[in-house]
Scaffold this motif. Structure first.
Motif, PDB file in Angstrom:
ATOM      1  N   HIS A 121       0.963  -1.403   0.085  1.00  0.00           N
ATOM      2  CA  HIS A 121      -0.200  -0.102  -0.109  1.00  0.00           C
ATOM      3  C   HIS A 121       0.974   1.427  -0.014  1.00  0.00           C
ATOM      4  O   HIS A 121       0.594   2.236  -0.776  1.00  0.00           O
ATOM      5  CB  HIS A 121      -1.045   0.001   1.244  1.00  0.00           C
ATOM      6  CG  HIS A 121      -2.254  -0.795   1.124  1.00  0.00           C
ATOM      7  ND1 HIS A 121      -2.419  -1.866   1.469  1.00  0.00           N
ATOM      8  CD2 HIS A 121      -3.336  -0.316   0.372  1.00  0.00           C
ATOM      9  CE1 HIS A 121      -3.604  -2.376   0.817  1.00  0.00           C
ATOM     10  NE2 HIS A 121      -4.263  -1.250   0.468  1.00  0.00           N
ATOM     11  N   TRP A 122       1.894   1.241   0.770  1.00  0.00           N
ATOM     12  CA  TRP A 122       2.634   2.568   0.701  1.00  0.00           C
ATOM     13  C   TRP A 122       3.608   2.718  -0.512  1.00  0.00           C
ATOM     14  O   TRP A 122       3.699   3.733  -0.955  1.00  0.00           O
ATOM     15  CB  TRP A 122       3.758   2.367   1.921  1.00  0.00           C
ATOM     16  CG  TRP A 122       3.309   3.195   3.226  1.00  0.00           C
ATOM     17  CD1 TRP A 122       2.822   2.459   4.198  1.00  0.00           C
ATOM     18  CD2 TRP A 122       2.914   4.583   3.373  1.00  0.00           C
ATOM     19  NE1 TRP A 122       2.337   3.499   5.297  1.00  0.00           N
ATOM     20  CE2 TRP A 122       1.999   4.502   4.726  1.00  0.00           C
ATOM     21  CE3 TRP A 122       2.852   5.609   2.385  1.00  0.00           C
ATOM     22  CZ2 TRP A 122       1.761   5.876   5.143  1.00  0.00           C
ATOM     23  CZ3 TRP A 122       2.357   6.869   2.942  1.00  0.00           C
ATOM     24  CH2 TRP A 122       1.978   7.015   4.260  1.00  0.00           C
ATOM     25  N   VAL A 123       4.030   1.620  -1.105  1.00  0.00           N
ATOM     26  CA  VAL A 123       4.632   1.757  -2.392  1.00  0.00           C
ATOM     27  C   VAL A 123       3.628   2.489  -3.386  1.00  0.00           C
ATOM     28  O   VAL A 123       3.970   3.211  -4.142  1.00  0.00           O
ATOM     29  CB  VAL A 123       5.111   0.407  -3.039  1.00  0.00           C
ATOM     30  CG1 VAL A 123       5.647   0.523  -4.473  1.00  0.00           C
ATOM     31  CG2 VAL A 123       6.356  -0.250  -2.078  1.00  0.00           C
ATOM     32  N   VAL A 124       2.453   1.993  -3.233  1.00  0.00           N
ATOM     33  CA  VAL A 124       1.512   2.296  -4.384  1.00  0.00           C
ATOM     34  C   VAL A 124       1.075   3.933  -3.914  1.00  0.00           C
ATOM     35  O   VAL A 124       1.169   4.857  -4.767  1.00  0.00           O
ATOM     36  CB  VAL A 124       0.160   1.650  -4.317  1.00  0.00           C
ATOM     37  CG1 VAL A 124      -0.816   2.398  -5.013  1.00  0.00           C
ATOM     38  CG2 VAL A 124       0.345   0.302  -4.871  1.00  0.00           C
ATOM     39  N   SER A 164      -7.983   1.529  -5.810  1.00  0.00           N
ATOM     40  CA  SER A 164      -7.159   2.250  -4.651  1.00  0.00           C
ATOM     41  C   SER A 164      -7.113   1.248  -3.495  1.00  0.00           C
ATOM     42  O   SER A 164      -6.661   1.545  -2.501  1.00  0.00           O
ATOM     43  CB  SER A 164      -8.006   3.339  -4.141  1.00  0.00           C
ATOM     44  OG  SER A 164      -9.009   3.144  -3.233  1.00  0.00           O
ATOM     45  N   LEU A 165      -7.269  -0.081  -3.631  1.00  0.00           N
ATOM     46  CA  LEU A 165      -7.110  -0.826  -2.483  1.00  0.00           C
ATOM     47  C   LEU A 165      -6.042  -2.117  -2.998  1.00  0.00           C
ATOM     48  O   LEU A 165      -6.422  -3.321  -3.252  1.00  0.00           O
ATOM     49  CB  LEU A 165      -8.333  -1.403  -2.475  1.00  0.00           C
ATOM     50  CG  LEU A 165      -9.499  -0.633  -1.605  1.00  0.00           C
ATOM     51  CD1 LEU A 165     -10.884  -1.383  -1.499  1.00  0.00           C
ATOM     52  CD2 LEU A 165      -9.024  -0.467  -0.265  1.00  0.00           C
ATOM     53  N   PRO A 166      -4.947  -1.849  -3.382  1.00  0.00           N
ATOM     54  CA  PRO A 166      -4.224  -2.702  -3.852  1.00  0.00           C
ATOM     55  C   PRO A 166      -3.916  -3.954  -3.184  1.00  0.00           C
ATOM     56  O   PRO A 166      -3.867  -4.952  -3.589  1.00  0.00           O
ATOM     57  CB  PRO A 166      -2.873  -2.039  -4.313  1.00  0.00           C
ATOM     58  CG  PRO A 166      -2.852  -0.916  -3.565  1.00  0.00           C
ATOM     59  CD  PRO A 166      -4.418  -0.451  -3.290  1.00  0.00           C
ATOM     60  N   GLY A 167      -3.484  -3.618  -1.881  1.00  0.00           N
ATOM     61  CA  GLY A 167      -3.111  -4.821  -1.293  1.00  0.00           C
ATOM     62  C   GLY A 167      -4.323  -5.556  -0.527  1.00  0.00           C
ATOM     63  O   GLY A 167      -4.178  -6.705   0.136  1.00  0.00           O
ATOM     64  N   HIS A 187      -9.629   5.149   3.839  1.00  0.00           N
ATOM     65  CA  HIS A 187     -10.035   4.072   4.684  1.00  0.00           C
ATOM     66  C   HIS A 187      -9.207   2.816   5.007  1.00  0.00           C
ATOM     67  O   HIS A 187      -9.249   2.249   6.013  1.00  0.00           O
ATOM     68  CB  HIS A 187     -11.577   3.433   4.080  1.00  0.00           C
ATOM     69  CG  HIS A 187     -12.571   4.432   4.378  1.00  0.00           C
ATOM     70  ND1 HIS A 187     -12.917   5.569   3.527  1.00  0.00           N
ATOM     71  CD2 HIS A 187     -13.523   4.760   5.259  1.00  0.00           C
ATOM     72  CE1 HIS A 187     -13.971   6.106   3.895  1.00  0.00           C
ATOM     73  NE2 HIS A 187     -14.267   5.780   5.164  1.00  0.00           N
ATOM     74  N   THR A 188      -8.706   2.440   3.818  1.00  0.00           N
ATOM     75  CA  THR A 188      -7.680   1.131   3.935  1.00  0.00           C
ATOM     76  C   THR A 188      -6.499   1.383   4.908  1.00  0.00           C
ATOM     77  O   THR A 188      -6.347   0.575   6.029  1.00  0.00           O
ATOM     78  CB  THR A 188      -6.917   0.786   2.681  1.00  0.00           C
ATOM     79  OG1 THR A 188      -8.162   0.665   1.845  1.00  0.00           O
ATOM     80  CG2 THR A 188      -6.361  -0.264   2.867  1.00  0.00           C
ATOM     81  N   MET A 189      -5.892   2.647   4.937  1.00  0.00           N
ATOM     82  CA  MET A 189      -4.992   2.830   5.926  1.00  0.00           C
ATOM     83  C   MET A 189      -5.558   2.894   7.372  1.00  0.00           C
ATOM     84  O   MET A 189      -4.799   2.735   8.202  1.00  0.00           O
ATOM     85  CB  MET A 189      -4.403   4.271   5.678  1.00  0.00           C
ATOM     86  CG  MET A 189      -3.016   4.500   6.215  1.00  0.00           C
ATOM     87  SD  MET A 189      -2.669   6.258   6.074  1.00  0.00           S
ATOM     88  CE  MET A 189      -1.826   6.297   4.854  1.00  0.00           C
ATOM     89  N   ALA A 190      -6.773   3.500   7.445  1.00  0.00           N
ATOM     90  CA  ALA A 190      -7.312   3.719   8.663  1.00  0.00           C
ATOM     91  C   ALA A 190      -7.819   2.366   9.410  1.00  0.00           C
ATOM     92  O   ALA A 190      -7.509   2.123  10.413  1.00  0.00           O
ATOM     93  CB  ALA A 190      -8.738   4.565   8.484  1.00  0.00           C
ATOM     94  N   LEU A 191      -8.033   1.245   8.605  1.00  0.00           N
ATOM     95  CA  LEU A 191      -8.027  -0.088   8.991  1.00  0.00           C
ATOM     96  C   LEU A 191      -6.974  -0.682   9.421  1.00  0.00           C
ATOM     97  O   LEU A 191      -6.534  -1.351  10.684  1.00  0.00           O
ATOM     98  CB  LEU A 191      -8.532  -1.035   7.956  1.00  0.00           C
ATOM     99  CG  LEU A 191     -10.327  -1.168   8.046  1.00  0.00           C
ATOM    100  CD1 LEU A 191     -10.622  -1.975   6.503  1.00  0.00           C
ATOM    101  CD2 LEU A 191     -10.755  -1.663   9.245  1.00  0.00           C
TER     102      LEU A 191
END
Lengths: 391, 94, 302
Positions: A221-224, A331-334, B31-35
């Motif tokens: 996620h961070w790489v993306v 936007s939810l790659p991983g 939201h993903t980061m929040a999770l």
């Protein structure tokens, strides 16, 4: 709570559920037979546990160095979690290495000065990870002393970690780039070790697969985000990937007979997908100096690996791979990164076209960059400076 | 200086059979980061089998000024409570 | 504000959207923010020893503890944000020196025994301070403190256990422990703040039930708890005036150097500049990362 008694209040845990607090810990090795089965080559097992343990120990060290320096406090917590997971894996693996063969341990003099077993180890388990509790409760000669003798009593040439984990991170992009590669590789390898002959190594692998799945997801996620985010972050992410690339060739040099050999296509596919989602270009080939230095030798030295990589290019992309692509665009790659494949039949039409040029000198053979000596100076300095010390 | 990441509220289900409980908030870009952050921050001790995150902006709540009209009317409906009904002690299981 | 006074009088909690006096809001934000800053800055003195811990078990314990401190800082910033404060703004105030943190973290950690003594004395003093805060009149703060106190229940014990182990080790190790106790005892006593006579905010904070005990009451409790622990450990507390007072039923003890406390609070302690510099560096070096994540989220949302 008994507020007038500071200590009573701390052990008053009646309302745990209300606070979603602590529902207990499981010993990852509970019920696992500790005996090494007949037919397992003890020396080979010890050596491979050492390699995997050293990888985790040194990678954890590099992550520990980020403590108090993370870009945001939430990531401070996340990076420490990952470092703790890897440290836990290292402890289990080094302990197993020492159990499997006394030959991997340093000379007794070095071991005893580095780490005699703490007399209160068994009774002090309350604040410690279950791992230590179980090893302390077991044979003291192979518990804390085994892992500590190996961690603190060896010199750089005796460490068997890959060079990938050695260099310091120049910035957060370098951290997540290496973590992506490391976690993807280690997950693919340990996933294939869940049914290995040694029950302890298999149990450690089973535990680690859950942890590494999260590490990979965090890094992906961070790489993306960095690749896609701003001009500055994109350029930093690209630089980090460029710097990472030459280090990946070493991963194909795996001298242990216990090491799985089918992880590459999965690794290439995952990296390729994450980089695509991150709009970061895959470096075309190994850096000029190394490919120029020994092009003929590298292709001659690793025919098997090369053909495996070529084969992966023509393999159909499995469903899970396209799921990652789709997720990336949303936007939810991983979030939906696939569980790893058993058997390594994966790979993808868009898999990275890695130039395979195994290093002539690998960390697996005890050949390291100067960075490892610096790490060990820091890590071992105190333990070695107090002869006979107990901690 | 404004923080660049929005605020999220975090709810954790401690174990099966319990409701999600509000445990606090955190900052995240999405939201993903929040999770992820919620998992790292609020379940470090193995607590929790499920997490919800919701943008704090998206929470609609009753205000303190609504207190009387919202909550007073139910205060006099004693017949909703089991103790309103007198049953002789000699009657079992009720 | 009748509701507010009434709620306080009935010993009930104030919740985020309740009406409250502006002075109460400001006091709460300041207190919670300083507490949060203390957790975050407090990672540094011990954090320096994670990579150098002498066993892998100690390394894991210390890493988990320092990570907890980051988590506790976040719980507290979260509580402050329920009062309308913004974490970015609070962080700016910290690194510009406009908000304080606990002065204890401006002392250096010179040996690994300091890790143990911080757990025993500094975390012990913090527990004495924090347990009453679980009953703070401000709901989110009280709840954050309950969670923090529960999670910290291992912090003090691991420190004391490390010291016990070292005291059973070599002469060099016993000297390290005594030296660390000598350096940390007085600063630990100062953690409870100035004497009650010099603590102008105490009366209002007690009335609002933000504070439940005076500085001197908590300090006395800490001394009374620590003395038998020191005996059991086999170390000497560096205070010639320390003795049991049968009449009072408490220990008498010497007067901390309040001028030193003032100097450290005003920025003149041994490590003030280094602590803030490191925090600022992390914040500034991370700016491009935070901006990138925000930019990515905006692109995906559009």
């Amino acid at each position: 709570m008994s507020f007038d008694d500071a200590y009573g209040a701390l052990t008053d845990h009646d309302d745990d559920t209300r606070w979603a607090y602590g529902t207990g810990f499981a010993d990852p090795l509970a019920g696992v037979p500790a005996a090494i089965p007949p037919g397992v080559d003890r020396a080979a097992l010890a050596e491979y546990c050492l390699m995997l343990g050293d990888d985790a120990l040194i990678m954890s060290h590099r992550l520990q160095q980020w403590v108090t320096l993370a870009p945001e406090l939430e990531d401070e917590v996340a990076i420490a979690n990952i470092a703790l997971d890897l440290l836990g894996q290292a402890r289990l693996l080094l302990t197993r290495a020492a159990e499997a063969s006394a030959d991997v341990a340093p000379a007794p003099a070095a071991a005893s000065s580095a780490a005699a077993p703490a007399p209160v180890a068994a009774s002090s388990a309350a604040g410690d990870a279950p791992v230590a509790a179980s090893s302390a409760a077991g044979d003291a000669s192979t518990g804390a002393r085994g892992e500590d003798a190996l961690a603190f009593g060896r010199g750089p040439a005796e460490f068997r970690n890959v060079q990938l984990v050695e260099r310091a991170d120049a910035d957060f992009a370098h951290l997540v780039a290496r973590l992506l590669a490391f976690a993807t590789w280690r997950l693919a390898v340990l996933d294939r070790l869940r049914d290995t002959a040694d029950p302890i190594l298999a149990a450690v692998a089973t535990k680690a697969v859950k942890e590494l799945t999260y590490h990979r997801e965090y890094a992906a996620h961070w790489v993306v985000r960095l690749g896609d985010g701003t001009d500055e972050s994109h350029s930093r992410m690209q630089s980090a990937i460029d710097a990472l690339w030459p280090l990946l060739a070493e991963l194909d040099h795996e001298p242990s007979p216990l090491a799985p050999t089918t992880w590459r296509p999965e690794f290439n596919a995952i990296l390729s997908q994450v980089l695509t989602a991150a709009t970061v270009a895959e470096p075309a080939a190994a850096p000029a100096e190394s490919s120029a230095a020994a092009p003929a030798e590298s292709s001659a030295a690793a025919p098997a690996e090369s053909s495996a990589a070529d084969a992966s290019l023509s393999t159909e992309a499995p469903d899970a791979v396209s799921a990652v692509d789709d997720a990336a665009e949303m936007s939810l790659p991983g979030a939906t990164l696939p569980p790893t494949h058993r058997g390594g039949g994966g790979g993808g039409a868009r898999a990275a076209n890695f130039e395979i040029s195994p290093l002539a000198e690998s960390g697996r053979d005890g050949v390291h960059t100067p960075a490892l000596a610096e790490i060990l100076d820091e890590m071992q300095g105190l333990a070695r400076s107090v002869p006979g010390g107990v901690w | 200086m404004n923080h660049e990441w929005p605020l999220f509220e975090v709810f954790v289900r401690a174990k099966r059979g319990l409701n999600h409980v509000h445990v606090g908030s955190l900052r995240a870009a999405d939201h993903t980061m929040a999770l992820h952050h919620a998992r790292d921050l609020y379940t470090r001790r193995n607590e929790g089998v499920s997490i919800w995150v919701v943008r704090s902006d998206d929470v609609v709540s009753s205000g303190p000024d609504d207190k009387e009209p919202f909550f007073a009317p139910s205060g006099d409906k004693a017949y909703r409570h089991p103790t309103y009904y007198a049953i002789p002690d000699s009657v079992p299981h009720i | 504000m009748l509701d507010f006074e009434d709620t306080i009088a009935r010993d009930q909690r104030i919740e985020p959207r309740d009406p409250m006096p502006e002075a109460y809001r400001k006091t709460m934000i300041r207190q919670i923010a300083q507490h949060a800053h203390s957790e975050i800055i407090g990672m540094q003195p011990e954090g320096e020893w994670i990579t150098r811990a002498p066993t892998l078990r100690r390394k894991a314990i210390l890493l988990a503890k320092v990570q907890d401190e980051a988590g506790h800082g976040l719980y507290l910033y979260s509580a402050a944000e329920t009062l309308g404060a913004d974490r970015g703004d609070l962080t700016t105030r910290l690194i510009e020196g406009r908000q304080k943190y606990s002065s204890i973290f401006n002392y250096p950690t010179l040996t690994f025994a300091d890790v143990g003594v911080i757990g025993w004395l500094v975390d012990g003093a913090a527990i004495c301070n924090q347990v009453p805060l679980c009953r703070s009149s401000y709901g989110p703060y009280g709840r954050a403190m309950i969670r923090i106190c529960k999670e910290e229940s291992f912090h003090q014990r691991q420190g004391y256990e490390l010291l016990m182990t070292m005291m059973r080790g070599t002469d060099v190790q016993r000297e390290m422990v005594q030296d660390a106790v000598n350096r940390w005892w007085w600063p630990s006593l100062m953690m409870f703040g100035p004497p009650d006579g010099d603590s102008p905010n105490t009366a209002q904070s007690m009335a609002w039930k933000i504070k439940r005990h005076t500085n001197d009451e908590l300090r006395q409790r800490f001394v009374d708890m620590s003395v038998p622990q020191a005996v059991s450990l086999g170390v000497t507390l560096p205070d010639p005036a320390l003795r049991w007072n049968e009449e009072r039923g408490h220990h008498d003890f010497g007067t901390p150097d309040w001028d030193e406390l003032k100097r450290v609070i005003s920025g003149d302690g041994p490590m003030n500049a280094a602590r803030i510099t490191r925090r600022r560096q992390a914040h500034e070096d991370g700016a491009w990362v935070r901006a990138a994540a925000a930019a990515h989220a905006r692109k995906k949302a559009s």
